[in-house]
Design an enzyme around this catalytic site. Structure first.
Site, PDB file in Angstrom:
ATOM      1  N   CYS A  27       1.770  10.647  -0.757  1.00  0.00           N
ATOM      2  CA  CYS A  27       0.950  11.204  -0.120  1.00  0.00           C
ATOM      3  C   CYS A  27       0.955  11.882   1.068  1.00  0.00           C
ATOM      4  O   CYS A  27       0.384  12.790   1.828  1.00  0.00           O
ATOM      5  CB  CYS A  27      -0.096  10.353  -0.004  1.00  0.00           C
ATOM      6  SG  CYS A  27      -1.395   9.375  -1.621  1.00  0.00           S
TER       7      CYS A  27
HETATM    8  N1  LIG Z   1      -2.228  12.321  -2.190  1.00  0.00           N
HETATM    9  C1  LIG Z   1      -2.990  11.513  -2.210  1.00  0.00           C
HETATM   10  N2  LIG Z   1      -2.963   9.269  -3.213  1.00  0.00           N
HETATM   11  N3  LIG Z   1      -3.770  11.639  -0.319  1.00  0.00           N
HETATM   12  C2  LIG Z   1      -4.994  10.506  -0.488  1.00  0.00           C
HETATM   13  C3  LIG Z   1      -5.023  11.067   0.492  1.00  0.00           C
HETATM   14  C4  LIG Z   1      -6.481   9.832   1.208  1.00  0.00           C
HETATM   15  C5  LIG Z   1      -7.166  10.581   2.168  1.00  0.00           C
HETATM   16  N4  LIG Z   1      -8.231   9.172   2.617  1.00  0.00           N
HETATM   17  C6  LIG Z   1      -8.457  11.215   0.863  1.00  0.00           C
HETATM   18  O1  LIG Z   1      -9.318  11.002   1.233  1.00  0.00           O
HETATM   19  O2  LIG Z   1      -7.591  12.120   1.202  1.00  0.00           O
END
Ligand SMILES: NC(=[NH2+])NCCC[C@H](N)C(=O)O
Length: 410
Positions: free
Chosen positions: A400
């Site tokens: 992420c």
């Molecule tokens: N590629 C990922 N898994 N990104 C996680 C993003 C977390 C972020 N708090 C959201 O909800 O967007």
């Protein structure tokens, strides 16, 4: 013009990567705004920064150039005031301000800052106590607008550079994000891709000016020809079909197959990469919770059909679908938390599946997911463990927090 982006796999040696160091935005989260800002707790910024610096150094120590998006944005806006002016006008408009007293005061305030400070402020948000503005309309005095302590909301998810854009082959998608909390992030990407000399001429497969949404955590580059995209809480099937059509028809694209993988729509599994990542030529992490009792899952193989249409073939076995599209005779799906009914959901929640491959069979992942790590090592994977106590509160892991810009061919 030199090619700026080259990402034709999830596992090619990582040579250049886009990051964002967590800033003041992370401590502009409050208990009341946590949920709408997509966080599950409020990180301690000083520690989150130390952890992120450790992550970045791990990537550099293993041969990757680390580029910070805030620096690229500063380059763009410092170089051309007309571009900065256009950006601020659009940014404030998209934030809901029509031309008038508040709009003008905000723009004047931001324009009065040094460019790097302005960029940091765009990420951190602008609090109402930073401007001495007479509040003469009712919405300034009562209701939800009045209760919001910010004129511009913070962008605390910006350190998850995986999502607002996705490198794909020699090009990129600039993403229409699902939730308002993250939509401004990809406008910054748009200006960098349009105006930073490093990215001149980079093909944009899909831009953010759409009503249907897609996020980079759902976009996995399995090979030069195959992209896997999650049908998820954050990416719609309409976006996937439209992107497939573009990839199949654009002469600059090498992609001829899209694997649409339908996963549960919830916060814990918001993107495909929270439950599935590719870590070697024939090895993958997978969270067992995405399969039905009988081990099935909806997987759709999209290919170029007649007259520019997209042909769709439905399958129910992920392993079989991967073998078919990647021409693999065997493959190794390594279960998060070793498939244990308690450990697997715990480690998935803390991004035990969200690994970042920095070379074939070599990954970076959060140290807290020690059961998954042990299993990965038993399967011959080289693991670099990174610190995670504060970063994980944003519900994102190593994949992420990174947007590859260049991977060596495999
Ligand atoms: N590629 C990922 N898994 N990104 C996680 C993003 C977390 C972020 N708090 C959201 O909800 O967007």
């Amino acid at each position: 013009m030199a090619q700026a982006i080259n990402v034709n796999s999830e596992i090619g040696k990582l040579k250049s990567v886009l990051l964002h160091r967590p800033g003041a935005e992370v401590e502009n989260i409050t208990p009341d705004t946590m949920e709408s800002l997509l966080f599950d707790d409020i990180p301690f910024l000083k520690i989150a920064q130390k952890e992120h610096d450790f992550f970045a150094q791990t990537l550099r120590d293993n041969g990757a150039e680390t580029l910070y998006i805030e620096d690229l944005a500063t380059d763009v806006f410092a170089k051309d005031t007309a571009v900065k002016d256009e950006f601020l006008t659009r940014f404030l408009t998209e934030a809901g301000y029509k031309h008038g007293r508040t709009f003008d005061s905000l723009k004047e305030y931001l324009e009065g800052l040094e460019t790097k400070e302005m960029v940091d402020k765009i990420y951190a948000g602008v609090r109402k106590n930073e401007l001495d503005l007479q509040r003469s309309v009712l919405s300034d005095l009562a209701g939800s607008d009045a209760a919001n302590p910010f004129y511009l909301n913070p962008l605390p998810n910006a350190y998850f550079t995986r999502d607002p854009q996705a490198s794909m082959g020699a090009g990129m998608t600039i993403n229409r994000m699902t939730f308002a909390a993250r939509q401004p992030e990809s406008m910054i990407t748009e200006y960098i891709m349009k105006h930073h000399e490093r990215f001149a001429g980079t093909p944009i497969w899909r831009d953010r000016n759409h009503t249907t949404r897609i996020e980079g955590g759902d976009e996995l580059i399995l090979s030069k020809n195959v992209v896997a995209i999650g049908v998820s809480q954050r990416t719609s099937s309409k976006s996937i079909q439209a992107l497939a059509k573009e990839l199949f028809s654009n002469p600059l694209s090498t992609f001829d197959t899209v694997l649409a993988v339908e996963i549960p729509h919830n916060h814990a599994m918001m993107h495909l990469d929270t439950v599935f990542t590719m870590i070697n030529y024939d090895q993958f992490t997978v969270f067992p919770g995405i399969f039905s009792q009988d081990g099935n899952i909806n997987v759709f193989v999209l290919k170029q059909g007649k007259d520019g249409e997209v042909e769709i073939n439905r399958m129910s076995d992920l392993g079989k679908a991967l073998k078919q599209v990647l021409n693999l005779s065997e493959l190794d799906l390594i279960e998060t938390g070793d498939g244990d009914p308690i450990v697997a959901p715990r480690e998935q929640w803390n991004d035990g599946s969200n690994t970042l491959a920095i070379a074939p069979g070599e990954i970076v992942t959060y140290d807290r997911n020690y059961v998954s790590i042990e299993l990965l090592k038993q399967h011959g994977i080289k693991v670099h463990e990174i610190l995670s106590s504060e970063l994980a509160r944003g519900r994102g892991g190593a994949r992420c927090m990174s947007q590859p810009l260049w991977r060596d061919e495999i």
